[in-house]
Write a protein that holds these residues in place. Structure first.
Motif, PDB file in Angstrom:
ATOM      1  N   ALA A  23       0.941  -1.202   0.613  1.00  6.11           N
ATOM      2  CA  ALA A  23      -0.138   0.193  -0.105  1.00  6.11           C
ATOM      3  C   ALA A  23       0.913   1.337  -0.087  1.00  6.11           C
ATOM      4  O   ALA A  23       0.179   2.845   0.008  1.00  6.11           O
ATOM      5  CB  ALA A  23      -0.730  -0.176   1.241  1.00  6.11           C
ATOM      6  N   SER A  24       1.944   0.589  -0.027  1.00  2.00           N
ATOM      7  CA  SER A  24       2.928   2.234   0.676  1.00  2.00           C
ATOM      8  C   SER A  24       3.166   3.054  -1.210  1.00  2.00           C
ATOM      9  O   SER A  24       4.028   4.135  -1.308  1.00  2.00           O
ATOM     10  CB  SER A  24       4.383   2.305   0.866  1.00  2.00           C
ATOM     11  OG  SER A  24       4.849   1.048   0.544  1.00  2.00           O
ATOM     12  N   ASN A  25       3.436   2.377  -2.002  1.00  2.13           N
ATOM     13  CA  ASN A  25       3.502   3.234  -3.475  1.00  2.13           C
ATOM     14  C   ASN A  25       3.189   4.391  -3.565  1.00  2.13           C
ATOM     15  O   ASN A  25       3.585   5.169  -4.802  1.00  2.13           O
ATOM     16  CB  ASN A  25       2.894   1.764  -4.652  1.00  2.13           C
ATOM     17  CG  ASN A  25       3.857   0.870  -4.929  1.00  2.13           C
ATOM     18  OD1 ASN A  25       4.996   0.109  -4.196  1.00  2.13           O
ATOM     19  ND2 ASN A  25       3.166  -1.017  -5.035  1.00  2.13           N
ATOM     20  N   SER A  26       1.405   4.630  -3.172  1.00  2.00           N
ATOM     21  CA  SER A  26       1.087   5.775  -3.807  1.00  2.00           C
ATOM     22  C   SER A  26       1.447   6.646  -3.206  1.00  2.00           C
ATOM     23  O   SER A  26       2.083   7.861  -3.398  1.00  2.00           O
ATOM     24  CB  SER A  26      -0.809   5.615  -3.297  1.00  2.00           C
ATOM     25  OG  SER A  26      -0.425   5.490  -1.804  1.00  2.00           O
ATOM     26  N   GLY A  27       2.694   6.379  -1.375  1.00  2.00           N
ATOM     27  CA  GLY A  27       2.585   7.488  -1.476  1.00  2.00           C
ATOM     28  C   GLY A  27       4.583   7.947  -1.556  1.00  2.00           C
ATOM     29  O   GLY A  27       4.630   8.615  -1.159  1.00  2.00           O
ATOM     30  N   SER A  28       4.911   6.898  -1.877  1.00  2.00           N
ATOM     31  CA  SER A  28       6.013   6.588  -2.725  1.00  2.00           C
ATOM     32  C   SER A  28       5.671   7.490  -3.906  1.00  2.00           C
ATOM     33  O   SER A  28       7.039   8.575  -4.241  1.00  2.00           O
ATOM     34  CB  SER A  28       6.647   5.329  -2.866  1.00  2.00           C
ATOM     35  OG  SER A  28       7.857   5.149  -3.876  1.00  2.00           O
ATOM     36  N   ASN A  29       5.235   7.797  -4.409  1.00  2.00           N
ATOM     37  CA  ASN A  29       4.360   8.049  -5.497  1.00  2.00           C
ATOM     38  C   ASN A  29       4.918   9.883  -5.330  1.00  2.00           C
ATOM     39  O   ASN A  29       5.046  10.815  -5.806  1.00  2.00           O
ATOM     40  CB  ASN A  29       3.573   7.532  -6.642  1.00  2.00           C
ATOM     41  CG  ASN A  29       3.663   6.318  -7.690  1.00  2.00           C
ATOM     42  OD1 ASN A  29       4.926   5.787  -8.360  1.00  2.00           O
ATOM     43  ND2 ASN A  29       3.524   5.482  -7.786  1.00  2.00           N
ATOM     44  N   ASN A  30       4.005   9.255  -4.207  1.00  2.00           N
ATOM     45  CA  ASN A  30       3.229  11.278  -3.919  1.00  2.00           C
ATOM     46  C   ASN A  30       4.724  11.638  -3.226  1.00  2.00           C
ATOM     47  O   ASN A  30       5.678  13.404  -3.552  1.00  2.00           O
ATOM     48  CB  ASN A  30       2.333  11.003  -3.005  1.00  2.00           C
ATOM     49  CG  ASN A  30       0.960  11.069  -3.562  1.00  2.00           C
ATOM     50  OD1 ASN A  30       0.833  10.454  -4.581  1.00  2.00           O
ATOM     51  ND2 ASN A  30       0.659  10.623  -2.642  1.00  2.00           N
ATOM     52  N   PHE A  31       5.755  10.743  -2.712  1.00  2.00           N
ATOM     53  CA  PHE A  31       6.704  12.175  -2.060  1.00  2.00           C
ATOM     54  C   PHE A  31       7.496  12.047  -3.378  1.00  2.00           C
ATOM     55  O   PHE A  31       8.147  13.074  -3.380  1.00  2.00           O
ATOM     56  CB  PHE A  31       7.437  10.797  -1.263  1.00  2.00           C
ATOM     57  CG  PHE A  31       8.542  10.827  -0.484  1.00  2.00           C
ATOM     58  CD1 PHE A  31       8.710  11.945   0.348  1.00  2.00           C
ATOM     59  CD2 PHE A  31       9.920  10.792  -1.651  1.00  2.00           C
ATOM     60  CE1 PHE A  31      10.067  12.453   0.705  1.00  2.00           C
ATOM     61  CE2 PHE A  31      11.113  11.465  -1.054  1.00  2.00           C
ATOM     62  CZ  PHE A  31      11.282  11.982   0.515  1.00  2.00           C
ATOM     63  N   LEU A  32       8.236  11.489  -4.521  1.00  2.00           N
ATOM     64  CA  LEU A  32       8.886  11.230  -5.208  1.00  2.00           C
ATOM     65  C   LEU A  32       8.016  12.721  -5.672  1.00  2.00           C
ATOM     66  O   LEU A  32       9.171  13.720  -6.406  1.00  2.00           O
ATOM     67  CB  LEU A  32       9.234  10.287  -6.051  1.00  2.00           C
ATOM     68  CG  LEU A  32       9.338   8.727  -5.998  1.00  2.00           C
ATOM     69  CD1 LEU A  32       9.265   7.912  -6.641  1.00  2.00           C
ATOM     70  CD2 LEU A  32      10.725   9.650  -5.387  1.00  2.00           C
ATOM     71  N   GLN A  33       7.350  13.237  -6.081  1.00  2.00           N
ATOM     72  CA  GLN A  33       7.098  14.042  -7.414  1.00  2.00           C
ATOM     73  C   GLN A  33       6.930  15.103  -6.309  1.00  2.00           C
ATOM     74  O   GLN A  33       7.451  16.113  -6.916  1.00  2.00           O
ATOM     75  CB  GLN A  33       5.299  14.226  -7.290  1.00  2.00           C
ATOM     76  CG  GLN A  33       4.362  12.850  -8.297  1.00  2.00           C
ATOM     77  CD  GLN A  33       3.549  12.734  -8.483  1.00  2.00           C
ATOM     78  OE1 GLN A  33       2.804  13.381  -7.875  1.00  2.00           O
ATOM     79  NE2 GLN A  33       2.979  11.719  -9.088  1.00  2.00           N
TER      80      GLN A  33
END
Length: 537
Positions: A23-33
């Motif tokens: 479930a952390s993938n979305s958080g990772s993408n948000n962080f990178l952006q």
């Protein structure tokens, strides 16, 4: 195989790695952006050397770059979402703001020597902010100070000081690969702390990124927060990326010796005498004791206990011999046992390096002696009886690779108030104990951990009580953990009072002021004390 003094000196320390959930993938993408928008750095920018994800070719090597404890470096060890290696303080600010917005936990790594790997481990999605690129050291000999970035190592600091002066030093630890950030944040025992106090006692300024991404120095953060980060576990309050420290004078010549005695040669009686005098010796003399099981060398090759008495004296050998003859003649120190050297050579000596070679070896950030290990600690206020020591020897003889280090108190440590900084273990302590066991095979973990816990249990009647104190930099999760970011002050007191005694409440009050959302949370971070918080930061 027994651990002799020279083997002990280069201690292995701890790496631990954590994992994201699916479930952390979305958080990772948000962080990178978010991170890209604030720094213009992205994973696709392969030359940045700032962001590393699990698909990158450098990820594994960066992750393991300061891996100290092989217990946590296995294929099955869980891993972080991302590793951020800031090149500038603005990258730290961006990492904090973006992690907070993305609901991702941060773990902060300077040298990777947290005994329980809390700079790597989390049960929630997290990133590592690895400060190893921020390691500049600027020494001002004229004013006797230095600015040191948290990613520098003790070895790099000692080397830089020695390049500038032969009569200045800094009172910190003996393992050269320890990161400065974690060491100062937890206190920092060393070979000249009886003369000058802890490493943290000699911090005079710092720079920190708080939970909102703001940068403060001592003046702008205020004295409460500045008090908390010196020995209270800096990672509970923010990311401290630089420290201003006070250098201390040392003579051009210091003297060392190491004398080993087995039980058959009177080790027990000598250790009893050591307990009575080690904390009362001149503050210029550091004389600690290291004990482990060794082969007796007899026909039956039975095991025995060897105790190594190792000394650093801030002065020449003749003065040291006079002092030893007056205070500890039973040890039988002779001129041939003593070696005069410079302070930087004594750093090499206690780090396990040759004193004849170049001190450039201190610039090596990789610990060559890695193994799996578990450690614990205690403080002793009354001498342990002969009967108590005999029971201790029986347990030590059960373990091939377990040992103990007894570090004498007294001197300057008895003069500094227990409330001066969060580290409270001052007057009234005779010595501090570090317990250590190391092993190689992954399948041996349970047996070795069980042994060190039994040893620790045996020592209960002989050590400090109410609370049974422990040293934060020898982190021990057996004492208790925060189960989540909502852990109450009362529940966290189970372990917190052991590290900080009465200072724990003030730390929790300051935590509630500077990080009320508990963003900088981990398994032994300072909890929030939320009632009747006075003052402001």
């Amino acid at each position: 195989m027994g651990i002799h003094f020279s083997g002990f000196l280069t201690l292995a320390f701890l790496l631990c790695i954590s994992t994201p959930s699916a479930a952390s993938n979305s958080g990772s993408n948000n962080f990178l952006q978010c991170f890209h928008s604030k720094t213009n750095i992205s994973i696709s920018n392969s030359t940045s050397n700032v962001i590393f994800d699990r698909n990158g070719t450098s990820y594994a090597s960066v992750l393991q770059s300061s891996a100290q404890n092989l217990r946590f470096v296995t294929p099955s060890t869980p891993k972080p979402i991302l590793i951020i290696r800031p090149l500038h303080e603005s990258h730290i600010q961006a990492a904090v703001v973006c992690a907070k917005e993305s609901n991702i936990n941060i773990r902060i790594r300077s040298g990777g020597h947290d005994y329980e790997g809390l700079s790597y481990v989390s049960n929630v999605p997290f990133i590592i902010v690895d400060l190893s690129n921020l390691r500049s050291i600027t020494v001002d000999i004229e004013n006797g100070t230095a600015w040191v970035e948290s990613g520098g190592t003790l070895g790099e600091l000692y080397h830089t000081i020695a390049e500038k002066s032969k009569v200045y030093a800094f009172p910190a630890g003996s393992c050269s690969t320890i990161g400065i950030g974690g060491h100062l944040g937890g206190g920092g025992l060393g070979t000249i702390f009886r003369k000058y106090g802890l490493a943290a006692d000699n911090v005079i300024d710092a720079k920190i990124v708080d939970a909102n991404g703001r940068i403060f120095d001592r003046k702008s953060m205020g004295e409460d927060l500045f008090w908390a980060i010196r020995g209270g576990g800096g990672a509970s309050f923010g990311i401290i990326f630089a420290w201003k420290i006070k250098l201390v004078p040392v003579p051009s010549i210091v003297t060392v010796f190491s004398i080993e005695k087995t039980l058959e040669k009177g080790a027990t009686e000598l250790l009893q005498k050591w307990q009575l005098i080690a904390d009362k010796l001149s503050q210029n003399l550091f004389l600690h004791a290291v004990m482990d099981g060794v082969d007796s060398g007899g026909e039956n090759s039975n095991k025995t206990i060897a105790v190594s008495f190792a000394a650093l004296f801030l002065g020449g050998s003749e003065e040291l011999l006079t002092l030893m003859d007056e205070s500890f003649p039973e040890l039988g120190v002779e001129r041939k046992d003593c070696t005069e050297m410079s302070w930087i050579q004594s750093v090499l000596y206690f780090a396990g390096f040759s004193t004849e070679g170049s001190y450039d070896v201190l610039l090596n950030r990789t610990n060559p002696n890695k193994s799996s290990f578990k450690a614990k600690s205690d403080f002793v206020k009354e001498p342990i009886s002969e009967k108590g020591l005999e029971g201790l020897w029986k347990i030590l003889l059960e373990e091939q690779s377990g040992y103990m280090i007894w570090t004498p108190y007294g001197g300057r440590m008895s003069e500094i108030s227990e409330n001066e900084i969060p580290f409270p273990h001052r007057s009234g302590n005779l010595y501090e104990i570090q317990y250590m066991v190391t092993w190689e095979a992954e399948g041996e973990t349970d047996a070795h951990v069980d042994w060190i816990r039994r040893l620790h249990d045996y020592m209960t009647p002989f050590v400090s009580k109410n609370p049974r104190s422990a040293y934060l930099n020898y982190r021990d999760l057996d004492l208790g953990i925060n189960r989540n970011e909502n852990e109450s002050y009362g529940d966290a007191s189970v372990w917190g009072l052991k590290y900080f005694n009465s200072n724990f409440k003030r730390l929790a009050q300051i935590k509630a002021q500077v990080d009320p959302s508990n963003f900088f949370w981990y398994e032994q971070s300072i909890p929030l004390f939320v009632s009747q918080v006075n003052g402001s930061i």
